[in-house]
Enzyme design. Structure first.
Site, PDB file in Angstrom:
ATOM      1  N   GLU A  65       3.157  -6.154   8.544  1.00  0.00           N
ATOM      2  CA  GLU A  65       3.503  -4.732   8.375  1.00  0.00           C
ATOM      3  C   GLU A  65       4.579  -4.320   9.380  1.00  0.00           C
ATOM      4  OE1 GLU A  65       0.297  -1.737   8.471  1.00  0.00           O
ATOM      5  OE2 GLU A  65       1.795  -0.393   9.310  1.00  0.00           O
TER       6      GLU A  65
ATOM      7  N   CYS B  16       0.843  -1.198   0.000  1.00  0.00           N
ATOM      8  CA  CYS B  16       0.000   0.000   0.000  1.00  0.00           C
ATOM      9  C   CYS B  16       0.886   1.260   0.000  1.00  0.00           C
ATOM     10  CB  CYS B  16      -0.881  -0.029   1.244  1.00  0.00           C
ATOM     11  SG  CYS B  16      -1.811   1.488   1.449  1.00  0.00           S
TER      12      CYS B  16
HETATM   13  S1  SF4 Z   1      -5.551   0.173   6.061  1.00  0.00           S
HETATM   14 FE1  SF4 Z   1      -3.434  -0.345   5.494  1.00  0.00          FE
HETATM   15  S2  SF4 Z   1      -3.616  -1.210   3.450  1.00  0.00           S
HETATM   16 FE2  SF4 Z   1      -5.515  -0.115   3.871  1.00  0.00          FE
HETATM   17  S3  SF4 Z   1      -5.228   1.947   3.019  1.00  0.00           S
HETATM   18 FE3  SF4 Z   1      -4.669   2.014   5.167  1.00  0.00          FE
HETATM   19  S4  SF4 Z   1      -2.481   1.619   5.183  1.00  0.00           S
HETATM   20 FE4  SF4 Z   1      -3.220   0.974   3.197  1.00  0.00          FE
END
Ligand code: SF4
Length: 297
Positions: free
Chosen positions: A131, A97
């Site tokens: 993460e 992401c």
């Molecule tokens: S929850 Fe995690 S994967 Fe989803 S937009 Fe936010 S940072 Fe990105």
């Protein structure tokens, strides 16, 4: 018949949508595609993509792959994973992401700037979560992971502290940790903290509370292993006692859904929309069946 509403804010965040879209692009071209870890914490969605040809591998299996194409999911990975991939001739489809990429950069920069001055980098997050591993990897594995207040025992309050948060942590707990560190740290040393919680996540709590209050019965759809699912369910249940955790339409047979004017369906950020639609369909079928059996009496 009851009004059945699917919570418009529930379901995938844009990071997960991006990862699934990338996977489907490759699978649609009939390419062989592996995914390192579950693409999303939802077994039904993983199974759907596996039926299309995606193969989920764990870290041991990843270590034995050669010359294959592997998708990196939205949570991201530490630098060591990219190094292994290079050594094994793997082609990576990187679906990390953008919010996580940005956070990884910030943690790496902080580490580069402070690695020799005694500053402790704290990652407020869940130990072992993909993460968090990706973030700790930016610091040559020197960052201290704090999940709950008792974990602060690992921290030296006589030395400077720089703290970042895993994107999916609770804002409330983050504030508690900041408060305790602020009280305990030697006032002569610095404490910098960066609330790097993704707003897609933190906004969900007030949104789901409103949704739970607006419905008489709430069915919360999630995989039991989704930590985000557990905390959103808890927020829902606090507002509306008539909230039930289900994993899919099969669980509807166990529930009494008749006699409510407003039924709400919500879910975690890892719950696919199609699954919530199936739940709605199942409720409609059950309500229809109870109307028909009442008419026969
Ligand atoms: S929850 Fe995690 S994967 Fe989803 S937009 Fe936010 S940072 Fe990105």
């Amino acid at each position: 018949m009851a009004i059945i509403e699917i919570d418009k804010h529930s379901g995938y965040c844009f990071g997960v949508v991006k990862a699934i879209t990338k996977a489907e692009e490759h699978l649609g071209n009939k390419e062989e595609l592996y995914c390192l870890g579950d693409i999303v914490h939802n077994n039904m969605e993983v199974e759907r993509l596996e039926k299309k040809g995606m193969q989920t591998v764990d870290y041991n299996e990843f270590a034995n792959l050669e010359n294959k194409k592997v998708l990196i999911r939205a949570h991201g990975e530490p630098p060591s994973t990219y190094k292994m991939a290079e050594q094994q001739g793997l082609e990576l489809v990187d679906a990390t992401c953008p919010v996580v990429i940005n956070l990884q950069r910030r943690v790496r920069k902080a580490y580069q700037e402070h690695k020799n001055d005694g500053t402790q980098i704290i990652i407020f997050g869940k130990p072992g979560h993909a993460e968090v591993n990706g973030l700790v990897g930016q610091t040559q594995n020197t960052a201290i992971v704090v999940e709950h207040l008792p974990d602060l025992v690992k921290v030296d309050f006589e030395k400077p502290i720089l703290m970042f948060s895993q994107t999916t942590k609770s804002l409330e707990e983050y504030r508690q940790v900041v408060e305790v560190i602020t009280t305990r740290i030697n006032s002569a040393v610095s404490f910098e903290h960066y609330d790097t919680i993704c707003r897609h996540m933190s906004n969900r709590v007030p949104q789901i509370r409103n949704f739970a209050a607006a419905n008489e019965l709430v069915l919360f759809v999630s995989d039991a292993k989704s930590s985000n699912g557990k905390s959103l369910y808890k927020a829902c249940k606090e507002v509306n006692e008539n909230t039930f955790f289900i994993s899919g339409p099969d669980d509807i047979s166990e529930l009494d859904v008749a006699g409510f004017d407003r039924i709400g369906i919500s879910g975690a950020t890892s719950t696919p929309r199609w699954l919530m639609e199936e739940v709605r369909h199942e409720i409609e079928k059950k309500l229809q069946a109870s109307v028909e059996s009442a008419q026969e009496l």
